[in-house]
Scaffold this active site. Sequence first.
Site, PDB file in Angstrom:
ATOM      1  N   SER A 281      -9.969 -47.463   7.524  1.00 22.36           N
ATOM      2  CA  SER A 281     -10.489 -48.720   7.140  1.00 22.36           C
ATOM      3  C   SER A 281     -10.010 -49.737   8.455  1.00 22.36           C
ATOM      4  O   SER A 281     -10.871 -50.628   8.673  1.00 22.36           O
ATOM      5  CB  SER A 281      -9.408 -49.317   6.163  1.00 22.36           C
ATOM      6  OG  SER A 281      -9.687 -48.611   5.012  1.00 22.36           O
ATOM      7  N   HIS A 346      -5.880 -52.651   7.326  1.00 22.47           N
ATOM      8  CA  HIS A 346      -7.219 -53.342   7.252  1.00 22.47           C
ATOM      9  C   HIS A 346      -7.046 -54.654   7.974  1.00 22.47           C
ATOM     10  O   HIS A 346      -7.865 -55.150   8.587  1.00 22.47           O
ATOM     11  CB  HIS A 346      -7.190 -53.843   5.643  1.00 22.47           C
ATOM     12  CG  HIS A 346      -7.551 -52.474   4.708  1.00 22.47           C
ATOM     13  ND1 HIS A 346      -6.506 -51.761   4.374  1.00 22.47           N
ATOM     14  CD2 HIS A 346      -8.551 -51.998   4.067  1.00 22.47           C
ATOM     15  CE1 HIS A 346      -6.762 -50.777   3.433  1.00 22.47           C
ATOM     16  NE2 HIS A 346      -8.224 -50.919   3.364  1.00 22.47           N
TER      17      HIS A 346
END
Length: 407
Positions: A281, A346
């Site tokens: 991610s 993230h």
Amino acid sequence: MGDRLPEPHASSSPAVAASSEAEEIEVLDSEDVLPMAAEDHWKALFDQFDPDNTGYISTEKFRSLLQRHGSELDPHKLEVLLALADSNSEGRICYQDFVNLMSNKRSNSFRQAILQGNRRLCSKALLEETGLSLSQRLIRHVAYETLPREIDRKWYYDSYTCCPPPWFMITITIVEVAFFLYNGVVLDRFVLQVTHPLYLKNALLYHPQLRAQAWRYLTYIFMHAGIEHLGLNVVLQLLVGVPLEMVHGAARISFVYVAGVVAGSLAVSVADMTAPVVGSSGGVYALVSAHLANIVMNWSGMKCQFKLLRMAVALICMSFEFGRAVWLRFHPSAYPPCPHPSFMAHLGGVMVGITLGVVILRNYEQRLQDQTLWWIFLSIYLIFVLFAIFWNIFAYSLLDLKLPPPP
């Protein structure tokens, strides 16, 4: 006495010799016998306007050359050359800049033409051209998805050869899927693999107790929490990463991706110190956030279809995947006292995307070393990396944290 061999031109008169040389020159000049290279052809035309061999001609003569021989060029390239002439403030064109443009090398003069030239493109937009093959339509679609200027889109459309292909994003995706399938077979689980007791024993994922093993800050991208985690990452990096790599090249896109991956694991080691990290991610969010920020910054120039809907879908997918990561992080762990993987990777990827990524994608093929913002953001990134390294060396012991046991 021995006979003397006749000399080649001993019996020829000067007039005959001159006539013979003229015939040889005429034969050599014939393109049917010895075709000239494209660069040599344009060099000969250029020299007609530069009899003193100064290496420069006036912009007026340059326009005259293009008007006479413009039919030999791709119409998109002709527009680029006219933009170069219109934006040249010195009143003359350098031959080397001209050759660079003819050989698809975008020189500083071309970039200046793009930045300064306000010339209105005379021909129809690339989107309106008909009779294109499937591959040509795909290249045109990619150009409109990623580039905000019509002249850039036409230049890319004319010069793209698919050599090399977008190998980085395709390769990294295949490897990630292969590792997931292998772990699925070994663990006998494909959904929420991270809840399996043996999951953390893999040598690829990042674990706070094993942070001294430097490769884990990068190889954790090959471990995913489950098929739902892998699926969203793969879809985003293929739909966004492959077109970006087709336009900007593997070097730039791989840099953004890897920088996001490293920033993601380092962000976890600083802000969520007791949690492991898995998934790609960080790299995916770096690419997607850079692309979305580029669209927003060049909103009026982006002509991709349904761009608002596409942005909304991308943001929904990112939010869903991020929400899943937050929920999993605070969900009761299947192997206490070690928590589930962190979601901070993230956010680290997003920060890389809206700084380094935006600068890299902002101008098509502009040299990074010429951009001040590039050096500023690169310096900030390197300072963060150095800070995180020292943090990992000293902070864990100074803060006397109770880390989960090694797997």
